[in-house]
Design an enzyme around this catalytic site. Sequence first.
Site, short mmCIF file in Angstrom:
data_model
loop_
_atom_site.label_atom_id
_atom_site.label_comp_id
_atom_site.label_asym_id
_atom_site.label_seq_id
_atom_site.Cartn_x
_atom_site.Cartn_y
_atom_site.Cartn_z
N LEU A 24 0.87 -1.16 0.00
CA LEU A 24 0.00 0.00 0.00
C LEU A 24 0.91 1.22 0.00
CD1 LEU A 24 -3.09 0.45 0.16
CD2 LEU A 24 -2.82 0.73 2.63
N ASP A 25 1.00 1.90 -1.12
CA ASP A 25 1.94 3.01 -1.30
C ASP A 25 1.36 4.31 -0.74
OD1 ASP A 25 3.78 1.38 -2.48
OD2 ASP A 25 3.44 2.09 -4.53
N GLY A 50 3.22 -2.27 -5.92
CA GLY A 50 3.83 -3.59 -6.05
C GLY A 50 3.98 -3.95 -7.51
N ASN A 54 1.26 -3.09 -10.44
CA ASN A 54 1.52 -1.88 -11.22
C ASN A 54 1.59 -2.17 -12.72
OD1 ASN A 54 1.52 -0.08 -9.10
ND2 ASN A 54 3.73 -0.20 -8.78
N SER A 103 4.43 0.95 1.98
CA SER A 103 5.63 1.66 1.56
C SER A 103 5.35 3.15 1.70
CB SER A 103 5.99 1.33 0.10
OG SER A 103 6.41 -0.01 0.00
N SER A 151 9.58 -8.03 -4.97
CA SER A 151 10.40 -8.74 -3.99
C SER A 151 9.65 -9.93 -3.41
CB SER A 151 10.79 -7.78 -2.87
OG SER A 151 9.63 -7.30 -2.21
N LYS A 196 13.95 -7.87 -16.94
CA LYS A 196 14.24 -6.44 -16.96
C LYS A 196 15.17 -6.07 -15.80
CE LYS A 196 11.48 -3.39 -15.22
NZ LYS A 196 12.49 -2.72 -14.35
N GLY A 240 18.79 5.91 -20.45
CA GLY A 240 18.04 5.19 -21.48
C GLY A 240 17.85 3.72 -21.16
N ASP A 267 7.82 -0.47 -13.57
CA ASP A 267 6.65 -1.34 -13.77
C ASP A 267 5.85 -0.89 -15.00
OD1 ASP A 267 7.34 -2.64 -11.37
OD2 ASP A 267 6.16 -1.21 -10.20
#
Length: 324
Positions: A24-25, A50, A54, A103, A151, A196, A240, A267
């Site tokens: 929960l941001d 998360g 996202n 977070s 994570s 990524k 970049g 994300d």
Amino acid sequence: MASVTPPLSTTGRPIVTLTINPALDISTSTPRVIKDHKLRCGPSRIDPGGGGVNVARTIHKLGGDALAIYAAGGLTGATYQQLLETEGVPSLAVPIAGTTRESFTVDENDSGQQFRFVLQGPEFREAEWQRCLATLEAAIIPGGYVVASGSLPPGVPTDFYAQVARLAHQKGARSIIDTSGEALKDALAEGVYLVKPSLRELSELVGRELTTEQSEVDAAAELVARGSAQLVALTLGEAGAVLASASGVIRLPVPTVRVQSAVGAGDAFLGAFVWRLSQGQDPETAFRSAVAAGSATAAKPATEMCALAEVETLEKLLPVATRF
């Protein structure tokens, strides 16, 4: 367990995302961050964050479809679920005994710096992370995409994402993994479709420092040559991004934007990438959309994701990719 079917888009292959450690941001701002002081903050904002969630939020904002599977528990988990449903993102919560983590991000107005505090997440029982895998397995559709990102919370084995990749392979879907450390190494040992890494993560994977543009290109190509991933998208922030595949390596700069928050930009990059791939676009075209989406999201406050018009505008500003 009953089968869960991802929403079928009329324009692409089905996409399922998995977030075992959502957050929960909470975002706010203060004039200056000073130790030992009581810091008076401005207005706050709460977003469901998360990695995989996202990614699904980005795809939804861009006009695509994705099913977001995530673990949730406690009062924060209930709030999280409500926020995600309010956004209209197709989702499925896997209940856990622990409490969904939070977070906390603080923007320092005077300097323009951003301070991010990320909690580790609740302790998982084996039955809980196994339930997440079973829920995912029931949702995978052959020919689709599986995006597992973020994570791992305490109690979840480091080979969790390797198990995700294995499930995707067994069901004829393409696996996309975005994590770090031993969890990333284990997943690449299994083999994935797209990964990524950041520069630091790529350096750890190849076991050497990457200090030049050519060394970055060589390291990304090395993961492809090893069979660790078919596509390697190396994100370099303001420097970049690089895309390596069996066809070679290309590099794109990022368009110039006024950065408001770095939260969720990676994300969004991944979400736009897999969304374009699901539409049948080639990796290089999808890569351009990804670079534009990451920049468009960085220009947004808190964990707000980009809109399609913003991505399309920035895509037009991108030059022809440099080939190596």
